[in-house]
Design a protein around this motif. Structure first.
Motif, PDB file in Angstrom:
ATOM      1  N   LEU A 185      68.029  -4.512  46.936  1.00 31.07           N
ATOM      2  CA  LEU A 185      67.008  -3.467  46.851  1.00 31.07           C
ATOM      3  C   LEU A 185      67.035  -2.643  48.133  1.00 31.07           C
ATOM      4  N   GLY A 186      67.201  -1.340  47.980  1.00 27.16           N
ATOM      5  CA  GLY A 186      67.303  -0.457  49.141  1.00 27.16           C
ATOM      6  C   GLY A 186      66.007   0.269  49.414  1.00 27.16           C
ATOM      7  N   SER A 187      65.921   1.501  48.952  1.00 30.81           N
ATOM      8  CA  SER A 187      64.722   2.305  49.182  1.00 30.81           C
ATOM      9  C   SER A 187      64.184   2.820  47.855  1.00 30.81           C
ATOM     10  N   LEU A 188      62.894   3.085  47.853  1.00 26.46           N
ATOM     11  CA  LEU A 188      62.190   3.537  46.660  1.00 26.46           C
ATOM     12  C   LEU A 188      61.615   4.912  46.927  1.00 26.46           C
ATOM     13  N   ARG A 189      61.817   5.827  45.997  1.00 25.02           N
ATOM     14  CA  ARG A 189      61.323   7.189  46.162  1.00 25.02           C
ATOM     15  C   ARG A 189      60.576   7.600  44.892  1.00 25.02           C
ATOM     16  N   ARG A 190      59.381   8.111  45.087  1.00 22.50           N
ATOM     17  CA  ARG A 190      58.588   8.567  43.943  1.00 22.50           C
ATOM     18  C   ARG A 190      58.114   9.982  44.221  1.00 22.50           C
ATOM     19  N   ALA A 191      58.433  10.884  43.321  1.00 22.61           N
ATOM     20  CA  ALA A 191      58.001  12.277  43.477  1.00 22.61           C
ATOM     21  C   ALA A 191      56.508  12.381  43.185  1.00 22.61           C
ATOM     22  N   PRO A 192      55.787  13.223  43.931  1.00 23.49           N
ATOM     23  CA  PRO A 192      54.349  13.388  43.695  1.00 23.49           C
ATOM     24  C   PRO A 192      54.078  13.791  42.244  1.00 23.49           C
ATOM     25  N   GLY A 193      53.142  13.096  41.612  1.00 25.12           N
ATOM     26  CA  GLY A 193      52.766  13.422  40.238  1.00 25.12           C
ATOM     27  C   GLY A 193      53.713  12.894  39.176  1.00 25.12           C
ATOM     28  N   SER A 194      54.763  12.219  39.582  1.00 29.15           N
ATOM     29  CA  SER A 194      55.741  11.709  38.624  1.00 29.15           C
ATOM     30  C   SER A 194      55.333  10.327  38.127  1.00 29.15           C
ATOM     31  N   HIS A 195      55.741   9.999  36.916  1.00 33.69           N
ATOM     32  CA  HIS A 195      55.462   8.685  36.347  1.00 33.69           C
ATOM     33  C   HIS A 195      56.618   7.712  36.574  1.00 33.69           C
ATOM     34  N   THR A 196      57.695   8.190  37.142  1.00 34.18           N
ATOM     35  CA  THR A 196      58.833   7.323  37.421  1.00 34.18           C
ATOM     36  C   THR A 196      59.211   7.429  38.891  1.00 34.18           C
ATOM     37  N   ALA A 197      60.043   6.508  39.313  1.00 34.33           N
ATOM     38  CA  ALA A 197      60.544   6.521  40.688  1.00 34.33           C
ATOM     39  C   ALA A 197      62.045   6.275  40.637  1.00 34.33           C
ATOM     40  N   ASP A 198      62.685   6.473  41.770  1.00 32.39           N
ATOM     41  CA  ASP A 198      64.117   6.236  41.889  1.00 32.39           C
ATOM     42  C   ASP A 198      64.355   5.157  42.926  1.00 32.39           C
ATOM     43  N   LEU A 199      65.338   4.312  42.655  1.00 36.21           N
ATOM     44  CA  LEU A 199      65.689   3.219  43.553  1.00 36.21           C
ATOM     45  C   LEU A 199      67.110   3.405  44.054  1.00 36.21           C
ATOM     46  N   LYS A 200      67.282   3.258  45.339  1.00 39.62           N
ATOM     47  CA  LYS A 200      68.609   3.242  45.945  1.00 39.62           C
ATOM     48  C   LYS A 200      68.995   1.781  46.102  1.00 39.62           C
ATOM     49  N   ILE A 201      70.168   1.436  45.580  1.00 43.63           N
ATOM     50  CA  ILE A 201      70.687   0.077  45.691  1.00 43.63           C
ATOM     51  C   ILE A 201      71.635   0.052  46.881  1.00 43.63           C
ATOM     52  N   ILE A 202      71.462  -0.914  47.761  1.00 42.34           N
ATOM     53  CA  ILE A 202      72.282  -1.012  48.967  1.00 42.34           C
ATOM     54  C   ILE A 202      73.765  -1.082  48.606  1.00 42.34           C
ATOM     55  N   GLY A 203      74.549  -0.205  49.225  1.00 42.59           N
ATOM     56  CA  GLY A 203      75.993  -0.219  49.029  1.00 42.59           C
ATOM     57  C   GLY A 203      76.487   0.380  47.727  1.00 42.59           C
ATOM     58  N   VAL A 204      75.594   1.014  46.970  1.00 38.68           N
ATOM     59  CA  VAL A 204      75.966   1.592  45.674  1.00 38.68           C
ATOM     60  C   VAL A 204      75.645   3.079  45.693  1.00 38.68           C
ATOM     61  N   ASP A 205      76.593   3.892  45.243  1.00 39.01           N
ATOM     62  CA  ASP A 205      76.346   5.324  45.143  1.00 39.01           C
ATOM     63  C   ASP A 205      75.383   5.592  43.993  1.00 39.01           C
ATOM     64  N   GLY A 206      74.589   6.605  44.129  1.00 40.33           N
ATOM     65  CA  GLY A 206      73.673   7.001  43.069  1.00 40.33           C
ATOM     66  C   GLY A 206      72.313   6.353  43.207  1.00 40.33           C
ATOM     67  N   ILE A 207      71.412   6.796  42.353  1.00 41.26           N
ATOM     68  CA  ILE A 207      70.066   6.246  42.314  1.00 41.26           C
ATOM     69  C   ILE A 207      69.794   5.756  40.900  1.00 41.26           C
ATOM     70  N   TYR A 208      68.861   4.823  40.794  1.00 41.48           N
ATOM     71  CA  TYR A 208      68.569   4.200  39.510  1.00 41.48           C
ATOM     72  C   TYR A 208      67.084   4.311  39.224  1.00 41.48           C
ATOM     73  N   PRO A 209      66.727   4.476  37.942  1.00 39.35           N
ATOM     74  CA  PRO A 209      65.317   4.686  37.609  1.00 39.35           C
ATOM     75  C   PRO A 209      64.475   3.420  37.757  1.00 39.35           C
ATOM     76  N   VAL A 210      63.222   3.640  38.119  1.00 39.51           N
ATOM     77  CA  VAL A 210      62.215   2.586  38.149  1.00 39.51           C
ATOM     78  C   VAL A 210      61.099   3.074  37.236  1.00 39.51           C
ATOM     79  N   SER A 211      60.782   2.307  36.211  1.00 35.28           N
ATOM     80  CA  SER A 211      59.756   2.743  35.280  1.00 35.28           C
ATOM     81  C   SER A 211      58.363   2.626  35.892  1.00 35.28           C
ATOM     82  N   TYR A 212      57.447   3.390  35.352  1.00 32.45           N
ATOM     83  CA  TYR A 212      56.062   3.428  35.831  1.00 32.45           C
ATOM     84  C   TYR A 212      55.450   2.031  35.837  1.00 32.45           C
ATOM     85  N   SER A 213      55.679   1.272  34.776  1.00 26.73           N
ATOM     86  CA  SER A 213      55.065  -0.056  34.672  1.00 26.73           C
ATOM     87  C   SER A 213      55.666  -1.065  35.645  1.00 26.73           C
TER      88      SER A 213
END
Length: 119
Positions: A76-104
């Motif tokens: 688990l790397g870093s978590l980013r959530r845009a203001p007003g968004s219902h989802t967030a993005d997760l950066k996985i250590i050592g992996v290119d790209g970002i992955y979705p994190v659901s609201y729940s």
């Protein structure tokens, strides 16, 4: 209950390939199949494997972040959530790209990140 497997096996180009679970960074699901991702590659798992089964087997080592993503807690790397968004993005250590994190699942992922930082 049985002990979790230490390796995942799959057939790649007519040969059995084994990957140590400790090397797997994350699993992704799509089109009825699950892919195990690890440094330097990925393998498509048997149709018998599902994220639900993998989560039940490896729940202590992996965290469900989205209906289609299961991430190794140690990655688990870093978590980013845009203001007003219902989802967030997760950066996985050592992996290119970002992955979705659901609201729940956002609070659970945030808590796991905080625990990882204090450990």
């Amino acid at each position: 209950m049985n002990e979790p497997r230490t390796e995942i096996r799959a057939i790649v180009r007519r040969k059995w390939v084994s990957v140590q679970v400790a090397q797997i960074t994350h699993f992704t699901a799509g089109d009825k199949y699950v892919t195990a991702h690890f440094p330097g590659g990925e393998i498509l798992l048997s149709g018998k494997e599902s994220l639900n089964k993998l989560e039940a087997e490896f729940g202590d080592a992996f965290l469900r972040t989205h209906r289609s993503v299961l991430v190794a807690r140690r990655m688990l790397g870093s978590l980013r959530r845009a203001p007003g968004s219902h989802t967030a993005d997760l950066k996985i250590i050592g992996v290119d790209g970002i992955y979705p994190v659901s609201y729940s699942r956002y609070p659970t992922v945030r808590k796991a990140l905080a625990e990882r930082r204090t450990a």
